[in-house]
Design a protein around this motif. Sequence first.
Motif, PDB file in Angstrom:
ATOM      1  N   VAL A  21       0.835  -1.199   0.000  1.00  0.00           N
ATOM      2  CA  VAL A  21       0.000   0.000   0.000  1.00  0.00           C
ATOM      3  C   VAL A  21       0.873   1.254   0.000  1.00  0.00           C
ATOM      4  O   VAL A  21       0.603   2.217  -0.730  1.00  0.00           O
ATOM      5  CB  VAL A  21      -0.958  -0.011   1.212  1.00  0.00           C
ATOM      6  N   THR A  22       1.937   1.236   0.797  1.00  0.00           N
ATOM      7  CA  THR A  22       2.869   2.367   0.807  1.00  0.00           C
ATOM      8  C   THR A  22       3.539   2.519  -0.556  1.00  0.00           C
ATOM      9  O   THR A  22       3.680   3.630  -1.081  1.00  0.00           O
ATOM     10  CB  THR A  22       3.937   2.172   1.891  1.00  0.00           C
ATOM     11  N   TYR A  23       3.946   1.394  -1.134  1.00  0.00           N
ATOM     12  CA  TYR A  23       4.556   1.432  -2.462  1.00  0.00           C
ATOM     13  C   TYR A  23       3.573   1.995  -3.489  1.00  0.00           C
ATOM     14  O   TYR A  23       3.961   2.799  -4.360  1.00  0.00           O
ATOM     15  CB  TYR A  23       4.996   0.031  -2.889  1.00  0.00           C
ATOM     16  N   ALA A  24       2.297   1.600  -3.403  1.00  0.00           N
ATOM     17  CA  ALA A  24       1.294   2.084  -4.355  1.00  0.00           C
ATOM     18  C   ALA A  24       1.128   3.599  -4.254  1.00  0.00           C
ATOM     19  O   ALA A  24       0.911   4.277  -5.266  1.00  0.00           O
ATOM     20  CB  ALA A  24      -0.046   1.385  -4.120  1.00  0.00           C
ATOM     21  N   CYS A  25       1.235   4.155  -3.034  1.00  0.00           N
ATOM     22  CA  CYS A  25       1.188   5.618  -2.867  1.00  0.00           C
ATOM     23  C   CYS A  25       2.310   6.279  -3.645  1.00  0.00           C
ATOM     24  O   CYS A  25       2.088   7.238  -4.411  1.00  0.00           O
ATOM     25  CB  CYS A  25       1.313   5.972  -1.386  1.00  0.00           C
ATOM     26  N   TYR A  26       3.527   5.761  -3.451  1.00  0.00           N
ATOM     27  CA  TYR A  26       4.673   6.335  -4.150  1.00  0.00           C
ATOM     28  C   TYR A  26       4.552   6.131  -5.663  1.00  0.00           C
ATOM     29  O   TYR A  26       4.873   7.025  -6.450  1.00  0.00           O
ATOM     30  CB  TYR A  26       5.965   5.708  -3.647  1.00  0.00           C
ATOM     31  N   ALA A  46       1.880   5.864  -7.517  1.00  0.00           N
ATOM     32  CA  ALA A  46       0.885   6.771  -8.083  1.00  0.00           C
ATOM     33  C   ALA A  46       1.480   8.157  -8.290  1.00  0.00           C
ATOM     34  O   ALA A  46       1.305   8.780  -9.354  1.00  0.00           O
ATOM     35  CB  ALA A  46      -0.336   6.848  -7.168  1.00  0.00           C
ATOM     36  N   LEU A  47       2.210   8.651  -7.285  1.00  0.00           N
ATOM     37  CA  LEU A  47       2.830   9.974  -7.387  1.00  0.00           C
ATOM     38  C   LEU A  47       3.937   9.999  -8.433  1.00  0.00           C
ATOM     39  O   LEU A  47       4.058  10.954  -9.211  1.00  0.00           O
ATOM     40  CB  LEU A  47       3.384  10.377  -6.022  1.00  0.00           C
ATOM     41  N   VAL A  48       4.755   8.939  -8.462  1.00  0.00           N
ATOM     42  CA  VAL A  48       5.876   8.887  -9.396  1.00  0.00           C
ATOM     43  C   VAL A  48       5.381   8.823 -10.843  1.00  0.00           C
ATOM     44  O   VAL A  48       5.876   9.551 -11.717  1.00  0.00           O
ATOM     45  CB  VAL A  48       6.773   7.671  -9.076  1.00  0.00           C
ATOM     46  N   CYS A  49       4.402   7.971 -11.115  1.00  0.00           N
ATOM     47  CA  CYS A  49       3.882   7.852 -12.486  1.00  0.00           C
ATOM     48  C   CYS A  49       3.214   9.145 -12.932  1.00  0.00           C
ATOM     49  O   CYS A  49       3.349   9.555 -14.095  1.00  0.00           O
ATOM     50  CB  CYS A  49       2.894   6.683 -12.568  1.00  0.00           C
ATOM     51  N   LEU A  50       2.499   9.794 -12.014  1.00  0.00           N
ATOM     52  CA  LEU A  50       1.851  11.065 -12.377  1.00  0.00           C
ATOM     53  C   LEU A  50       2.888  12.133 -12.683  1.00  0.00           C
ATOM     54  O   LEU A  50       2.788  12.837 -13.697  1.00  0.00           O
ATOM     55  CB  LEU A  50       0.944  11.515 -11.229  1.00  0.00           C
ATOM     56  N   SER A  51       3.904  12.279 -11.814  1.00  0.00           N
ATOM     57  CA  SER A  51       4.931  13.295 -12.047  1.00  0.00           C
ATOM     58  C   SER A  51       5.736  13.000 -13.311  1.00  0.00           C
ATOM     59  O   SER A  51       6.108  13.920 -14.051  1.00  0.00           O
ATOM     60  CB  SER A  51       5.864  13.379 -10.835  1.00  0.00           C
ATOM     61  N   ALA A  79       0.021   8.432 -21.904  1.00  0.00           N
ATOM     62  CA  ALA A  79      -1.349   8.033 -21.554  1.00  0.00           C
ATOM     63  C   ALA A  79      -1.346   6.806 -20.647  1.00  0.00           C
ATOM     64  O   ALA A  79      -2.073   6.755 -19.644  1.00  0.00           O
ATOM     65  CB  ALA A  79      -2.146   7.758 -22.827  1.00  0.00           C
ATOM     66  N   PHE A  80      -0.526   5.813 -20.974  1.00  0.00           N
ATOM     67  CA  PHE A  80      -0.469   4.610 -20.139  1.00  0.00           C
ATOM     68  C   PHE A  80       0.149   4.909 -18.777  1.00  0.00           C
ATOM     69  O   PHE A  80      -0.209   4.280 -17.775  1.00  0.00           O
ATOM     70  CB  PHE A  80       0.305   3.509 -20.861  1.00  0.00           C
ATOM     71  N   SER A  81       1.055   5.874 -18.724  1.00  0.00           N
ATOM     72  CA  SER A  81       1.616   6.286 -17.439  1.00  0.00           C
ATOM     73  C   SER A  81       0.542   6.926 -16.569  1.00  0.00           C
ATOM     74  O   SER A  81       0.476   6.685 -15.354  1.00  0.00           O
ATOM     75  CB  SER A  81       2.775   7.260 -17.654  1.00  0.00           C
ATOM     76  N   CYS A  82      -0.320   7.741 -17.172  1.00  0.00           N
ATOM     77  CA  CYS A  82      -1.441   8.342 -16.437  1.00  0.00           C
ATOM     78  C   CYS A  82      -2.404   7.270 -15.945  1.00  0.00           C
ATOM     79  O   CYS A  82      -2.905   7.333 -14.813  1.00  0.00           O
ATOM     80  CB  CYS A  82      -2.169   9.339 -17.319  1.00  0.00           C
ATOM     81  N   ILE A  83      -2.653   6.280 -16.798  1.00  0.00           N
ATOM     82  CA  ILE A  83      -3.529   5.169 -16.390  1.00  0.00           C
ATOM     83  C   ILE A  83      -2.931   4.439 -15.204  1.00  0.00           C
ATOM     84  O   ILE A  83      -3.630   4.080 -14.241  1.00  0.00           O
ATOM     85  CB  ILE A  83      -3.749   4.206 -17.578  1.00  0.00           C
ATOM     86  N   ALA A  84      -1.620   4.209 -15.247  1.00  0.00           N
ATOM     87  CA  ALA A  84      -0.940   3.523 -14.144  1.00  0.00           C
ATOM     88  C   ALA A  84      -1.086   4.302 -12.847  1.00  0.00           C
ATOM     89  O   ALA A  84      -1.339   3.727 -11.780  1.00  0.00           O
ATOM     90  CB  ALA A  84       0.535   3.315 -14.481  1.00  0.00           C
ATOM     91  N   SER A  85      -0.916   5.627 -12.905  1.00  0.00           N
ATOM     92  CA  SER A  85      -1.041   6.437 -11.692  1.00  0.00           C
ATOM     93  C   SER A  85      -2.443   6.370 -11.111  1.00  0.00           C
ATOM     94  O   SER A  85      -2.622   6.307  -9.893  1.00  0.00           O
ATOM     95  CB  SER A  85      -0.661   7.892 -11.986  1.00  0.00           C
ATOM     96  N   VAL A  86      -3.461   6.337 -11.985  1.00  0.00           N
ATOM     97  CA  VAL A  86      -4.848   6.219 -11.521  1.00  0.00           C
ATOM     98  C   VAL A  86      -5.089   4.868 -10.866  1.00  0.00           C
ATOM     99  O   VAL A  86      -5.720   4.770  -9.796  1.00  0.00           O
ATOM    100  CB  VAL A  86      -5.830   6.440 -12.690  1.00  0.00           C
ATOM    101  N   VAL A  87      -4.594   3.804 -11.484  1.00  0.00           N
ATOM    102  CA  VAL A  87      -4.799   2.463 -10.929  1.00  0.00           C
ATOM    103  C   VAL A  87      -4.089   2.310  -9.591  1.00  0.00           C
ATOM    104  O   VAL A  87      -4.634   1.741  -8.644  1.00  0.00           O
ATOM    105  CB  VAL A  87      -4.309   1.385 -11.922  1.00  0.00           C
ATOM    106  N   TYR A  88      -2.870   2.837  -9.487  1.00  0.00           N
ATOM    107  CA  TYR A  88      -2.151   2.783  -8.208  1.00  0.00           C
ATOM    108  C   TYR A  88      -2.910   3.558  -7.127  1.00  0.00           C
ATOM    109  O   TYR A  88      -2.977   3.129  -5.969  1.00  0.00           O
ATOM    110  CB  TYR A  88      -0.743   3.353  -8.360  1.00  0.00           C
ATOM    111  N   ALA A  89      -3.488   4.716  -7.497  1.00  0.00           N
ATOM    112  CA  ALA A  89      -4.263   5.499  -6.534  1.00  0.00           C
ATOM    113  C   ALA A  89      -5.511   4.742  -6.092  1.00  0.00           C
ATOM    114  O   ALA A  89      -5.875   4.734  -4.903  1.00  0.00           O
ATOM    115  CB  ALA A  89      -4.651   6.848  -7.150  1.00  0.00           C
TER     116      ALA A  89
END
Length: 306
Positions: free
Chosen positions: A83-88, A90-95, A122-132
């Motif tokens: 869960v902690t990794y997913a937080c990071y 999401a932020l990393v993929c978005l940035s 686009a796929f990076s944005c999708i990844a950040s959404v899924v991680y969030a």
Amino acid sequence: SLFTPKASLLWVGLWFWYFRLPELFSTCVAFSLVADMGFARGDIGNWSMSIWCFCFAMTLIIVLVELWRLPSHFPFYWYNFPVTYACYAALVCLSTSITYSITYVQFLLYGPSRDRAIAATAFSCIASVVYALDVAWVWDWYDLSDIPCYVHTVPGLLKVLETFVAGVIFAFLSNTSLYLHQPALEWCVAVYSICFILAAVVLLLNLGEREYRLPVPFSVYQLVLSLLSVLLYISALVLWPLYQFSEELGGQPQRPSDGDCRDELTYDMCAWDQRLAVAVLTAVNLLVYVADLVYWARQVSVGTED
């Protein structure tokens, strides 16, 4: 055990199909598209590709641990880690999506390379959404009053933000020419490093469930570290812009239009933009540390009254 074998298997299956598989797919497609661009991807493309590749590898490791039912072999509550990794993540993929599109994609000529770069973003944005969503779903799955999950607390989220913003600052500071010529700027880099280490220590203590083994109350310990970090960041917020943008102190107040700052594809990020980004991120992280300080000051005051 918190789950029966049947419930645990159901949990892993749902988590895999709803989150892990889309995370693996989106990050894999993102770095594959950029890797297919060859030498045309430049330094920014290489950096972005390494981020997506790392997220894919870490997610794959988490999947294997869960599928092989290994969480019980860890000396801490395992599900705090993914869960902690997913937080990071999401932020990393978005940035990375934002940085890659602003500093690279917009300057590409129309053609196959531009299409691949846009698709990767686009796929990076999708990844950040899924991680969030991965992080948010834990709220519905767990009874958080019985099962500790540090990143679902206010101080936990603040620590994630503090370390993440510091990590982005370090990425810009990889260009050592930004600060090695001036001792005051080297002090700023030391500030970022010290505060990052302090925040990381607190995060690791909580993830390892060792926070109550300290010789002082944990709230007091957090309050002291937050106060120290705020004071250090204030010094960095003053010194970094002063020595980077004041012409009297050897800075450059205006963005140049030559060199790597031309409004065209240069395969690298403008040094002046990097200086500005560090200044903005310093202010952002100072606000996060102030919020952290206010939270722990209130906790200590309430505890004293009790």
